[in-house]
Design a protein around this motif. Structure first.
Motif, PDB file in Angstrom:
ATOM      1  N   PHE A 196      -2.821  -2.346 -18.350  1.00 52.38           N
ATOM      2  CA  PHE A 196      -1.952  -3.014 -17.357  1.00 52.38           C
ATOM      3  C   PHE A 196      -2.433  -4.856 -17.128  1.00 52.38           C
ATOM      4  CE2 PHE A 196      -1.216   1.251 -15.631  1.00 52.38           C
ATOM      5  CZ  PHE A 196      -0.188   1.866 -17.162  1.00 52.38           C
ATOM      6  N   TYR A 197      -3.066  -4.553 -16.885  1.00 50.95           N
ATOM      7  CA  TYR A 197      -3.994  -6.332 -16.135  1.00 50.95           C
ATOM      8  C   TYR A 197      -3.633  -6.889 -18.048  1.00 50.95           C
ATOM      9  CZ  TYR A 197      -6.934  -9.577 -15.167  1.00 50.95           C
ATOM     10  OH  TYR A 197      -7.422 -11.176 -14.639  1.00 50.95           O
ATOM     11  N   GLN A 198      -3.680  -6.744 -18.734  1.00 52.97           N
ATOM     12  CA  GLN A 198      -3.654  -7.690 -19.902  1.00 52.97           C
ATOM     13  C   GLN A 198      -2.279  -7.807 -20.692  1.00 52.97           C
ATOM     14  OE1 GLN A 198      -6.584  -9.408 -21.392  1.00 52.97           O
ATOM     15  NE2 GLN A 198      -8.199  -7.764 -20.593  1.00 52.97           N
ATOM     16  N   GLU A 199      -1.598  -6.374 -20.143  1.00 50.10           N
ATOM     17  CA  GLU A 199      -0.187  -6.800 -20.544  1.00 50.10           C
ATOM     18  C   GLU A 199       1.166  -8.021 -19.753  1.00 50.10           C
ATOM     19  OE1 GLU A 199       0.725  -2.794 -21.622  1.00 50.10           O
ATOM     20  OE2 GLU A 199       0.221  -2.537 -23.001  1.00 50.10           O
ATOM     21  N   THR A 200       0.417  -7.978 -18.534  1.00 47.20           N
ATOM     22  CA  THR A 200       1.361  -8.364 -17.161  1.00 47.20           C
ATOM     23  C   THR A 200       0.806  -9.718 -17.788  1.00 47.20           C
ATOM     24  OG1 THR A 200       0.350  -7.307 -15.932  1.00 47.20           O
ATOM     25  CG2 THR A 200       2.292  -5.974 -17.009  1.00 47.20           C
ATOM     26  N   LYS A 201      -0.111 -10.917 -17.990  1.00 49.21           N
ATOM     27  CA  LYS A 201      -0.451 -11.749 -17.635  1.00 49.21           C
ATOM     28  C   LYS A 201       0.384 -13.099 -18.143  1.00 49.21           C
ATOM     29  CE  LYS A 201      -5.518 -12.564 -17.515  1.00 49.21           C
ATOM     30  NZ  LYS A 201      -6.467 -12.667 -18.787  1.00 49.21           N
ATOM     31  N   SER A 202       1.153 -12.753 -18.845  1.00 48.54           N
ATOM     32  CA  SER A 202       1.766 -14.031 -18.870  1.00 48.54           C
ATOM     33  C   SER A 202       3.391 -13.785 -18.384  1.00 48.54           C
ATOM     34  CB  SER A 202       2.373 -13.797 -20.151  1.00 48.54           C
ATOM     35  OG  SER A 202       2.970 -12.404 -21.159  1.00 48.54           O
ATOM     36  N   SER A 203       3.277 -12.346 -17.228  1.00 45.34           N
ATOM     37  CA  SER A 203       4.938 -12.632 -16.354  1.00 45.34           C
ATOM     38  C   SER A 203       5.188 -12.799 -15.146  1.00 45.34           C
ATOM     39  CB  SER A 203       4.988 -10.894 -15.811  1.00 45.34           C
ATOM     40  OG  SER A 203       5.491 -10.527 -15.192  1.00 45.34           O
ATOM     41  N   TYR A 204       6.489 -13.231 -15.119  1.00 43.48           N
ATOM     42  CA  TYR A 204       6.600 -14.450 -14.284  1.00 43.48           C
ATOM     43  C   TYR A 204       6.005 -13.876 -12.685  1.00 43.48           C
ATOM     44  CZ  TYR A 204      10.442 -11.083 -12.570  1.00 43.48           C
ATOM     45  OH  TYR A 204      11.580 -10.136 -12.420  1.00 43.48           O
ATOM     46  N   LEU A 205       5.658 -12.058 -12.874  1.00 44.34           N
ATOM     47  CA  LEU A 205       5.494 -11.461 -11.402  1.00 44.34           C
ATOM     48  C   LEU A 205       3.615 -10.646 -11.911  1.00 44.34           C
ATOM     49  CD1 LEU A 205       8.045  -8.070 -10.680  1.00 44.34           C
ATOM     50  CD2 LEU A 205       7.606 -10.637  -9.917  1.00 44.34           C
ATOM     51  N   SER A 206       3.314 -12.075 -12.274  1.00 39.54           N
ATOM     52  CA  SER A 206       1.848 -11.312 -12.728  1.00 39.54           C
ATOM     53  C   SER A 206       0.426 -11.311 -11.534  1.00 39.54           C
ATOM     54  CB  SER A 206       1.408 -12.523 -13.676  1.00 39.54           C
ATOM     55  OG  SER A 206       1.329 -13.664 -13.627  1.00 39.54           O
ATOM     56  N   TYR A 207       0.988 -12.994 -10.707  1.00 38.90           N
ATOM     57  CA  TYR A 207       0.339 -12.657  -9.138  1.00 38.90           C
ATOM     58  C   TYR A 207       0.412 -11.222  -9.265  1.00 38.90           C
ATOM     59  CZ  TYR A 207      -1.485 -13.177  -4.826  1.00 38.90           C
ATOM     60  OH  TYR A 207      -1.469 -13.320  -3.520  1.00 38.90           O
ATOM     61  N   TYR A 208       1.714 -10.513  -8.758  1.00 42.31           N
ATOM     62  CA  TYR A 208       1.974  -9.685  -8.231  1.00 42.31           C
ATOM     63  C   TYR A 208       0.853  -7.823  -8.850  1.00 42.31           C
ATOM     64  CZ  TYR A 208       4.631 -12.292  -5.328  1.00 42.31           C
ATOM     65  OH  TYR A 208       5.567 -12.803  -4.733  1.00 42.31           O
ATOM     66  N   HIS A 209       1.075  -8.232 -10.242  1.00 40.68           N
ATOM     67  CA  HIS A 209       0.697  -7.021 -10.705  1.00 40.68           C
ATOM     68  C   HIS A 209      -0.984  -7.026 -10.863  1.00 40.68           C
ATOM     69  CE1 HIS A 209       4.319  -7.023 -13.423  1.00 40.68           C
ATOM     70  NE2 HIS A 209       4.543  -6.744 -12.548  1.00 40.68           N
ATOM     71  N   GLU A 210      -1.171  -8.305 -11.360  1.00 39.59           N
ATOM     72  CA  GLU A 210      -2.619  -8.708 -10.649  1.00 39.59           C
ATOM     73  C   GLU A 210      -3.437  -8.314  -8.928  1.00 39.59           C
ATOM     74  OE1 GLU A 210      -6.246 -12.159 -11.307  1.00 39.59           O
ATOM     75  OE2 GLU A 210      -4.852 -12.958 -11.357  1.00 39.59           O
ATOM     76  N   ASN A 211      -3.381  -8.471  -8.652  1.00 41.77           N
ATOM     77  CA  ASN A 211      -3.697  -8.075  -7.820  1.00 41.77           C
ATOM     78  C   ASN A 211      -3.438  -6.403  -7.090  1.00 41.77           C
ATOM     79  OD1 ASN A 211      -4.035  -8.806  -4.970  1.00 41.77           O
ATOM     80  ND2 ASN A 211      -1.953  -8.662  -3.865  1.00 41.77           N
ATOM     81  N   GLY A 212      -2.330  -6.272  -7.959  1.00 40.54           N
ATOM     82  CA  GLY A 212      -2.061  -4.776  -8.208  1.00 40.54           C
ATOM     83  C   GLY A 212      -3.326  -4.043  -8.509  1.00 40.54           C
ATOM     84  N   CYS A 213      -3.744  -4.548  -9.514  1.00 42.80           N
ATOM     85  CA  CYS A 213      -4.578  -3.304 -10.625  1.00 42.80           C
ATOM     86  C   CYS A 213      -6.112  -3.881 -10.432  1.00 42.80           C
ATOM     87  CB  CYS A 213      -4.908  -4.739 -11.883  1.00 42.80           C
ATOM     88  SG  CYS A 213      -3.026  -3.996 -13.111  1.00 42.80           S
ATOM     89  N   LYS A 214      -6.249  -4.846  -9.150  1.00 42.93           N
ATOM     90  CA  LYS A 214      -7.623  -5.327  -8.313  1.00 42.93           C
ATOM     91  C   LYS A 214      -7.471  -4.281  -7.829  1.00 42.93           C
ATOM     92  CE  LYS A 214      -8.248  -9.650  -9.566  1.00 42.93           C
ATOM     93  NZ  LYS A 214      -8.443 -11.572  -9.358  1.00 42.93           N
ATOM     94  N   SER A 219       7.427  -2.494 -14.528  1.00 38.51           N
ATOM     95  CA  SER A 219       7.805  -3.465 -14.328  1.00 38.51           C
ATOM     96  C   SER A 219       8.380  -3.349 -13.049  1.00 38.51           C
ATOM     97  CB  SER A 219       9.248  -1.985 -14.158  1.00 38.51           C
ATOM     98  OG  SER A 219       9.417  -0.569 -14.078  1.00 38.51           O
ATOM     99  N   HIS A 220       7.456  -2.821 -11.840  1.00 37.56           N
ATOM    100  CA  HIS A 220       7.596  -4.203 -10.547  1.00 37.56           C
ATOM    101  C   HIS A 220       6.451  -3.332  -9.486  1.00 37.56           C
ATOM    102  CE1 HIS A 220       7.844   0.277  -8.555  1.00 37.56           C
ATOM    103  NE2 HIS A 220       8.146   0.741  -9.577  1.00 37.56           N
ATOM    104  N   GLN A 221       6.391  -4.691  -8.555  1.00 34.83           N
ATOM    105  CA  GLN A 221       4.835  -4.294  -7.905  1.00 34.83           C
ATOM    106  C   GLN A 221       3.984  -3.282  -7.731  1.00 34.83           C
ATOM    107  OE1 GLN A 221       6.950  -7.149  -5.051  1.00 34.83           O
ATOM    108  NE2 GLN A 221       5.361  -5.659  -3.357  1.00 34.83           N
ATOM    109  N   HIS A 222       5.081  -2.064  -7.026  1.00 29.04           N
ATOM    110  CA  HIS A 222       4.071  -0.704  -6.874  1.00 29.04           C
ATOM    111  C   HIS A 222       4.374  -0.185  -8.087  1.00 29.04           C
ATOM    112  CE1 HIS A 222       5.998  -1.862  -3.228  1.00 29.04           C
ATOM    113  NE2 HIS A 222       6.817  -1.786  -3.793  1.00 29.04           N
ATOM    114  N   SER A 223       3.982  -0.308  -9.203  1.00 28.36           N
ATOM    115  CA  SER A 223       3.883   0.657 -10.500  1.00 28.36           C
ATOM    116  C   SER A 223       2.451   0.840 -10.759  1.00 28.36           C
ATOM    117  CB  SER A 223       4.097   0.076 -11.998  1.00 28.36           C
ATOM    118  OG  SER A 223       5.539  -1.063 -11.642  1.00 28.36           O
TER     119      SER A 223
END
Length: 530
Positions: free
Chosen positions: A203-221, A157-161
């Motif tokens: 998490f990476y797959q679920e948040t791909k279409s999120s408007y925060l996908s860049y932050y989530h993708e970076n956090g996942c990596k 739900s946020h970039q620190h998740s």
């Protein structure tokens, strides 16, 4: 509303501390206080935040940014109260939506605490049933079901998740195996890391279409890389062959599960191919298990119409067993069938041979990777060049390294030019700058000085080329640049005792560009022509 914004690292620290000290219901009440605008007078005092929160009456709170457990409030609540919670949410507001963070933190609190505080006996029994400890004798699949239960409903739900999930899993899950025998506890720890990898991929797959996908993708990596490092750290302290002998049933189940995770060819932040090969390499003594896995891979490879990525994963996995058995030629033949080869997939072998100082094996792999490295990304290209340079130091001649660097120009420019200077091949260095049309003004002064001290004449063509190129740009700024270069060129001719050559050159230059009046003026200012 709050104007104060604390540093990001302090905010991250608070986010980690909240689930450790708060009850979910109290934290939610703190969010309600914040949402209703009851937080005021927020100020930074040293390393603490002080605020006033309106409840039934005004309460003064202090949130310690270095040692959160020393935070306090003037109310009568025994523990961390809703007023401290409200202050925390007001501090988080500049970073994101507090209501989303609240849900995330509540999930973590439920994962940490078995029964809900204040729940009825029936609810407590229900929660206790969900939180049953994993059994030492249970199979890894049962452990993973337990892990899933502990983090049921956890979402991004946020970039620190992602970071919060990683820390929470490592803090809350290992303790359940504290009294197990060491061989089983090590396998259990391995599965905690595999679980975290699988969840990060989810998490990476679920948040791909999120408007925060860049932050989530970076956090996942970032979390994926941390998991891979954690895996390497765990296996470094354990003998997987001994674990296999001690717990064959659990290790076979582990390998089967790993194969299911790693050989799908899915888009993932986890380098599953690395994980699969890394663990199998550690099990080099288990020939019977290897034979069974090879048969399984051969059967999968024989199937038709498989997606290209999945087939590539299977080919790389099968080739790995050729490498384990010392048959590099067969591995290379198989790897030629890859639809999309990626150089970084084989740095695992370079790293292994480098650490083992097997330079001839390093050279074999470097030569094979040469074909695909030209299309590699910047980081992989840099890694490749560094491995080859380190290998060259242990060979009789560097001629092959030099040839490779020349063939990879211009991408290899920085590595090649540094090496030429290091080995004092100054003429080749100058030729490289001329070929790439590099101006001396864009080169390091210390590099130019080293060549000047060795033989100043080598720099003459470099300054000639750059000065004439500047003149050809035909504007006043470029003429001034040309004059700067000519001043240095003049000093080089004087240093070489060739004043006559300098005068001949500068008059020839003036004659060549006689129609450029502004340039002629610059030459006259320098008193080089009349």
């Amino acid at each position: 509303m709050l104007k104060l914004q604390i540093p990001k690292n302090r905010m991250n620290y608070l986010i980690k501390q909240i689930p450790l000290h708060f009850d979910a219901a109290v934290l939610e009440q703190g969010w309600e206080y914040y949402h209703k605008g009851r937080v005021a007078d927020v100020d930074l005092k040293g390393t603490s935040i002080q605020s006033t929160v309106a409840g039934k009456r005004l309460h003064n709170t202090t949130v310690n940014l270095e040692n959160f457990q020393d935070s306090s409030c003037s109310c009568s609540f025994d523990g961390f109260c809703q007023h401290i919670g409200a202050t925390f949410f007001s501090l988080y507001a500049p970073y994101g939506r507090p209501e989303l963070l609240l849900q995330q933190l509540k999930q973590q609190i439920f994962a940490r605490k078995k029964p809900l505080r204040g729940a009825s006996p029936a609810q407590e029994r229900k929660e206790a049933a969900k939180a049953t400890k994993p059994e030492e004798t249970a199979l890894p699949a049962d452990w993973h079901r337990f892990f899933e239960g502990r983090f049921h409903g956890f979402s991004i739900s946020h970039q620190h998740s992602i970071e919060t999930f990683y820390d929470s899993a490592l803090e809350s899950l290992p303790g359940f195996a504290a009294d197990w025998k060491s061989s089983m506890r090590e396998i259990y720890m391995l599965h905690i890391v595999l679980f975290m990898m699988r969840k990060i991929e989810q998490f990476y797959q679920e948040t791909k279409s999120s408007y925060l996908s860049y932050y989530h993708e970076n956090g996942c990596k970032i979390a994926a890389k941390n998991c891979e490092d954690k895996l390497a750290q765990l296996t470094q302290g354990m003998d997987l062959n001994a674990s296999f002998v001690a717990e064959p049933k659990h290790m076979l189940a582990t390998l089967k599960m790993l194969g299911e995770f790693a050989l799908q060819g899915k888009d993932s932040p986890i380098d599953w191919l690395f994980v699969y090969r890394f663990i199998w390499w550690k099990l080099s003594a288990q020939t019977a298990a290897q034979k069974e896995e090879i048969q399984r891979l051969d059967a999968l490879l024989s199937k038709k119409d498989q997606p290209a990525k999945r087939k590539d994963a299977l080919i790389a996995a099968r080739a790995h067993f050729h490498i384990i058995q010392g048959d590099t030629d067969s591995a290379f033949k198989l790897l030629e069938l890859l639809a999309h080869p990626h150089a970084k997939d084989y740095f695992l072998y370079l790293n292994y041979y480098y650490n083992d100082q097997q330079w001839n094996d390093m050279l074999v792999w470097l030569r094979w990777l040469f074909k695909s490295i030209a299309q590699a990304n910047h980081d992989d290209f840099r890694t490749f060049c560094q491995y080859w340079l380190d290998t060259t130091k242990h060979l009789e001649s560097d001629s092959e390294w030099v040839q490779v660097m020349e063939s990879l120009l211009p991408r290899s420019y920085y590595y090649y030019t540094a090496y030429l200077l290091q080995t004092k091949r100054y003429r080749q260095w100058v030729d490289l700058q001329l070929a790439n049309r590099i101006s001396p003004l864009n080169l390091y002064t210390l590099e130019l000085k080293a060549i000047e001290e060795h033989d100043a004449a080598l720099l003459l063509p470099l300054y000639h080329q750059a000065a004439e190129r500047a003149v050809l740009e035909k504007n006043r700024a470029s003429y001034k640049t040309a004059v700067r270069l000519l001043k240095k060129l003049h000093s080089l001719y004087k240093q070489l005792g060739q004043n006559d050559r300098w005068e001949h050159y500068v008059y020839r230059l003036a004659d060549k560009f006689s129609r450029l009046r502004a340039f002629q003026e610059e030459l006259k200012k320098g008193k080089w022509i009349r």
